[in-house]
Design a protein around this motif. Structure first.
Motif, PDB file in Angstrom:
ATOM      1  N   GLY A   1       0.914  -1.286   0.119  1.00  0.00           N
ATOM      2  CA  GLY A   1      -0.068  -0.027  -0.169  1.00  0.00           C
ATOM      3  C   GLY A   1       0.798   1.216   0.101  1.00  0.00           C
ATOM      4  O   GLY A   1       0.080   2.297   0.206  1.00  0.00           O
ATOM      5  N   GLN A   2       2.271   1.147  -0.050  1.00  0.00           N
ATOM      6  CA  GLN A   2       3.022   2.355  -0.222  1.00  0.00           C
ATOM      7  C   GLN A   2       3.045   3.038  -1.500  1.00  0.00           C
ATOM      8  O   GLN A   2       3.536   4.121  -1.675  1.00  0.00           O
ATOM      9  CB  GLN A   2       4.613   1.829   0.217  1.00  0.00           C
ATOM     10  CG  GLN A   2       4.624   1.272   1.494  1.00  0.00           C
ATOM     11  CD  GLN A   2       5.982   0.784   1.761  1.00  0.00           C
ATOM     12  OE1 GLN A   2       6.939   1.647   1.548  1.00  0.00           O
ATOM     13  NE2 GLN A   2       6.228  -0.423   2.269  1.00  0.00           N
ATOM     14  N   TYR A   3       2.471   2.599  -2.690  1.00  0.00           N
ATOM     15  CA  TYR A   3       2.698   2.966  -4.030  1.00  0.00           C
ATOM     16  C   TYR A   3       1.182   3.313  -4.681  1.00  0.00           C
ATOM     17  O   TYR A   3       0.508   2.750  -4.335  1.00  0.00           O
ATOM     18  CB  TYR A   3       3.427   2.216  -4.825  1.00  0.00           C
ATOM     19  CG  TYR A   3       4.596   1.578  -4.206  1.00  0.00           C
ATOM     20  CD1 TYR A   3       5.742   2.604  -4.083  1.00  0.00           C
ATOM     21  CD2 TYR A   3       4.896   0.348  -3.386  1.00  0.00           C
ATOM     22  CE1 TYR A   3       6.748   2.346  -3.353  1.00  0.00           C
ATOM     23  CE2 TYR A   3       6.043  -0.122  -2.849  1.00  0.00           C
ATOM     24  CZ  TYR A   3       7.236   0.902  -2.900  1.00  0.00           C
ATOM     25  OH  TYR A   3       8.083   0.674  -2.338  1.00  0.00           O
ATOM     26  N   THR A   4       1.139   4.360  -5.323  1.00  0.00           N
ATOM     27  CA  THR A   4      -0.224   4.714  -5.981  1.00  0.00           C
ATOM     28  C   THR A   4      -0.168   4.903  -7.419  1.00  0.00           C
ATOM     29  O   THR A   4      -1.199   4.563  -8.097  1.00  0.00           O
ATOM     30  CB  THR A   4      -0.620   6.049  -5.522  1.00  0.00           C
ATOM     31  OG1 THR A   4       0.326   7.276  -5.577  1.00  0.00           O
ATOM     32  CG2 THR A   4      -1.026   5.939  -4.161  1.00  0.00           C
ATOM     33  N   SER A   5       1.126   5.122  -8.081  1.00  0.00           N
ATOM     34  CA  SER A   5       1.240   5.110  -9.127  1.00  0.00           C
ATOM     35  C   SER A   5       2.441   4.652 -10.005  1.00  0.00           C
ATOM     36  O   SER A   5       3.188   4.208  -9.097  1.00  0.00           O
ATOM     37  CB  SER A   5       1.213   6.667  -9.920  1.00  0.00           C
ATOM     38  OG  SER A   5       2.259   7.273  -9.381  1.00  0.00           O
ATOM     39  N   ALA A   6       2.440   4.391 -11.092  1.00  0.00           N
ATOM     40  CA  ALA A   6       3.647   3.626 -11.652  1.00  0.00           C
ATOM     41  C   ALA A   6       4.082   3.965 -13.214  1.00  0.00           C
ATOM     42  O   ALA A   6       2.911   4.186 -13.894  1.00  0.00           O
ATOM     43  CB  ALA A   6       3.397   2.019 -11.890  1.00  0.00           C
TER      44      ALA A   6
ATOM     45  N   THR B   1      11.828 -15.431 -27.371  1.00  0.00           N
ATOM     46  CA  THR B   1      11.055 -14.269 -27.329  1.00  0.00           C
ATOM     47  C   THR B   1      10.757 -13.857 -26.113  1.00  0.00           C
ATOM     48  O   THR B   1      10.142 -14.317 -25.460  1.00  0.00           O
ATOM     49  CB  THR B   1       9.694 -14.511 -28.399  1.00  0.00           C
ATOM     50  OG1 THR B   1      10.016 -14.860 -29.676  1.00  0.00           O
ATOM     51  CG2 THR B   1       9.071 -13.006 -28.559  1.00  0.00           C
ATOM     52  N   THR B   2      11.212 -12.710 -25.709  1.00  0.00           N
ATOM     53  CA  THR B   2      11.108 -12.366 -24.375  1.00  0.00           C
ATOM     54  C   THR B   2      11.315 -10.794 -24.346  1.00  0.00           C
ATOM     55  O   THR B   2      11.983 -10.049 -25.167  1.00  0.00           O
ATOM     56  CB  THR B   2      12.061 -12.970 -23.501  1.00  0.00           C
ATOM     57  OG1 THR B   2      11.435 -12.745 -22.140  1.00  0.00           O
ATOM     58  CG2 THR B   2      13.613 -12.737 -23.445  1.00  0.00           C
ATOM     59  N   TYR B   3      10.916 -10.082 -23.200  1.00  0.00           N
ATOM     60  CA  TYR B   3      11.030  -8.712 -23.014  1.00  0.00           C
ATOM     61  C   TYR B   3      11.717  -8.123 -21.935  1.00  0.00           C
ATOM     62  O   TYR B   3      11.621  -9.011 -20.648  1.00  0.00           O
ATOM     63  CB  TYR B   3       9.615  -8.189 -23.439  1.00  0.00           C
ATOM     64  CG  TYR B   3       8.919  -8.613 -24.589  1.00  0.00           C
ATOM     65  CD1 TYR B   3       9.103  -7.679 -25.772  1.00  0.00           C
ATOM     66  CD2 TYR B   3       8.171  -9.659 -24.647  1.00  0.00           C
ATOM     67  CE1 TYR B   3       8.493  -8.089 -26.941  1.00  0.00           C
ATOM     68  CE2 TYR B   3       7.490  -9.945 -25.592  1.00  0.00           C
ATOM     69  CZ  TYR B   3       7.640  -9.405 -26.816  1.00  0.00           C
ATOM     70  OH  TYR B   3       6.934  -9.529 -28.128  1.00  0.00           O
ATOM     71  N   ASN B   4      12.338  -7.058 -21.624  1.00  0.00           N
ATOM     72  CA  ASN B   4      12.713  -6.541 -20.554  1.00  0.00           C
ATOM     73  C   ASN B   4      11.608  -5.477 -20.125  1.00  0.00           C
ATOM     74  O   ASN B   4      11.171  -4.797 -20.889  1.00  0.00           O
ATOM     75  CB  ASN B   4      14.243  -5.872 -20.471  1.00  0.00           C
ATOM     76  CG  ASN B   4      14.520  -5.294 -19.304  1.00  0.00           C
ATOM     77  OD1 ASN B   4      14.509  -4.059 -19.032  1.00  0.00           O
ATOM     78  ND2 ASN B   4      14.924  -6.157 -18.406  1.00  0.00           N
ATOM     79  N   VAL B   5      11.132  -5.227 -18.903  1.00  0.00           N
ATOM     80  CA  VAL B   5      10.243  -4.793 -18.216  1.00  0.00           C
ATOM     81  C   VAL B   5      10.668  -3.915 -17.225  1.00  0.00           C
ATOM     82  O   VAL B   5      11.352  -4.449 -16.249  1.00  0.00           O
ATOM     83  CB  VAL B   5       8.975  -5.450 -17.880  1.00  0.00           C
ATOM     84  CG1 VAL B   5       7.884  -4.441 -17.553  1.00  0.00           C
ATOM     85  CG2 VAL B   5       8.504  -6.489 -19.033  1.00  0.00           C
ATOM     86  N   ALA B   6      10.562  -2.599 -17.175  1.00  0.00           N
ATOM     87  CA  ALA B   6      10.904  -1.674 -15.899  1.00  0.00           C
ATOM     88  C   ALA B   6       9.524  -1.150 -15.404  1.00  0.00           C
ATOM     89  O   ALA B   6       9.118  -0.335 -16.271  1.00  0.00           O
ATOM     90  CB  ALA B   6      11.770  -0.654 -16.406  1.00  0.00           C
ATOM     91  N   VAL B   7       9.190  -1.383 -14.383  1.00  0.00           N
ATOM     92  CA  VAL B   7       8.385  -0.597 -13.531  1.00  0.00           C
ATOM     93  C   VAL B   7       8.786   0.230 -12.486  1.00  0.00           C
ATOM     94  O   VAL B   7       9.299  -0.172 -11.633  1.00  0.00           O
ATOM     95  CB  VAL B   7       7.267  -1.776 -12.858  1.00  0.00           C
ATOM     96  CG1 VAL B   7       6.052  -0.907 -12.021  1.00  0.00           C
ATOM     97  CG2 VAL B   7       6.356  -2.308 -14.148  1.00  0.00           C
ATOM     98  N   LEU B   8       8.446   1.621 -12.702  1.00  0.00           N
ATOM     99  CA  LEU B   8       8.965   2.620 -11.471  1.00  0.00           C
ATOM    100  C   LEU B   8       7.705   2.755 -10.756  1.00  0.00           C
ATOM    101  O   LEU B   8       6.940   3.450 -11.137  1.00  0.00           O
ATOM    102  CB  LEU B   8       9.462   3.797 -12.282  1.00  0.00           C
ATOM    103  CG  LEU B   8      10.890   3.787 -12.530  1.00  0.00           C
ATOM    104  CD1 LEU B   8      11.135   2.538 -13.605  1.00  0.00           C
ATOM    105  CD2 LEU B   8      11.378   5.054 -13.342  1.00  0.00           C
ATOM    106  N   LEU B   9       7.883   2.699  -9.322  1.00  0.00           N
ATOM    107  CA  LEU B   9       6.651   2.950  -8.410  1.00  0.00           C
ATOM    108  C   LEU B   9       6.869   4.089  -7.790  1.00  0.00           C
ATOM    109  O   LEU B   9       7.811   4.465  -7.311  1.00  0.00           O
ATOM    110  CB  LEU B   9       6.540   1.571  -7.521  1.00  0.00           C
ATOM    111  CG  LEU B   9       6.176   0.434  -8.126  1.00  0.00           C
ATOM    112  CD1 LEU B   9       6.269  -0.745  -7.162  1.00  0.00           C
ATOM    113  CD2 LEU B   9       4.547   0.240  -8.705  1.00  0.00           C
ATOM    114  N   TYR B  10       5.756   4.812  -7.524  1.00  0.00           N
ATOM    115  CA  TYR B  10       5.412   6.303  -7.156  1.00  0.00           C
ATOM    116  C   TYR B  10       4.459   6.278  -5.730  1.00  0.00           C
ATOM    117  O   TYR B  10       3.423   5.605  -5.990  1.00  0.00           O
ATOM    118  CB  TYR B  10       5.506   7.356  -7.943  1.00  0.00           C
ATOM    119  CG  TYR B  10       6.679   7.495  -9.062  1.00  0.00           C
ATOM    120  CD1 TYR B  10       7.614   8.381  -8.778  1.00  0.00           C
ATOM    121  CD2 TYR B  10       6.264   6.713 -10.098  1.00  0.00           C
ATOM    122  CE1 TYR B  10       8.656   8.380  -9.791  1.00  0.00           C
ATOM    123  CE2 TYR B  10       7.508   6.997 -11.101  1.00  0.00           C
ATOM    124  CZ  TYR B  10       8.460   7.587 -11.046  1.00  0.00           C
ATOM    125  OH  TYR B  10       9.329   7.698 -11.840  1.00  0.00           O
TER     126      TYR B  10
END
Length: 252
Positions: A223-228, A243-252
């Motif tokens: 519950g510390q993050y509200t957007s990404a 076949t694969t991908y790199n994913v980066a999720v930045l949490l705010y």
């Protein structure tokens, strides 16, 4: 008939795209027979049919040519030859799992029956996780040399489309999209570190970016993050083949 044991790989990486020779637009009569027998066998075990994949067939034909001219045991890889993962990728196939059967017999029915009598080859034919197949059969001196390449196919999608799908998945978990994905795009391609000032960065490689890793799900649950922000780019695997991908999720 002498066959090699099952060989398969479950690593995930990005598909190579170098073209192969031996283009073949449709299966031969013998290859059609094996495809039909394989799907009849799968139907008898309540499994969906395998669909023909021309790229896998190209890869199978390259290896079948090599098998035909080698002496001794039938192998999945001969000295100086790429492994079957690389052969499939170089043919243009997109997949997350690949497996292979090799055999030699006087006719397709005998070939199929011999594979079904071998636990490892039977397991490939009846694997519910495989959905496509490419087959190459070469007739020589009264015998058929056959290579049957199976895979679980992966649909190649645009990075932008994948980012939207990841954002939708995050939104279903209560994380709203950030106004911009600029920092996530930069972070995705950086060898280390992160752009901007996110509270937390989660990065991973995989064939389906919408399958969120446990580390990200755990972070969301606090519950510390509200957007990404979301960035999707090419895999960072050192030896990409799948076949694969790199994913980066930045949490705010």
């Amino acid at each position: 008939m002498q066959t090699a044991s099952q060989a398969r790989s479950l690593l995930l990486a990005l598909t190579l795209t170098a073209p192969l020779a031996f283009a073949q637009t449709a299966p031969s009569r013998a290859e059609q027979t094996i495809l039909q027998l394989t799907n009849q066998t799968r139907a008898a075990h309540n499994l969906p049919p395998l669909h023909w994949d021309s790229d896998l067939a190209h890869a199978a034909r390259v290896h079948a040519q090599r098998v035909l001219h080698e002496q001794g045991e039938l192998l999945h890889q001969y000295p100086g030859e790429p492994d079957m993962t690389t052969r499939g990728a170089q043919a243009g196939a997109h997949f997350t799992t690949i497996a292979e059967n090799i055999g030699r017999a006087p006719d397709p029915a005998t070939l199929q029956q011999t594979w079904m009598n071998s636990p490892t080859h039977r397991a490939n034919i009846l694997d519910p996780n495989l959905d496509v197949v490419g087959i190459a059969i070469i007739a020589d001196q009264g015998l058929l040399t056959a290579v049957e390449d199976f895979s679980h196919s992966a649909i190649v999608q645009s990075y932008d489309g994948l980012e939207k799908r990841v954002a939708q998945t995050l939104q279903s978990h209560g994380i709203a999209p950030a106004p911009s994905n600029a920092d996530a795009h930069q972070t995705c391609t950086m060898p280390t570190g992160a752009a901007g000032s996110p509270k937390l960065v989660v990065q991973w490689d995989g064939p389906d970016p919408t399958l969120l890793p446990d580390a990200l799900l755990h972070a969301i649950s606090t519950g510390q993050y509200t957007s990404a922000e979301v960035g999707v780019c090419a895999s960072k695997q050192p030896n990409p083949q799948f076949t694969t991908y790199n994913v980066a999720v930045l949490l705010y």
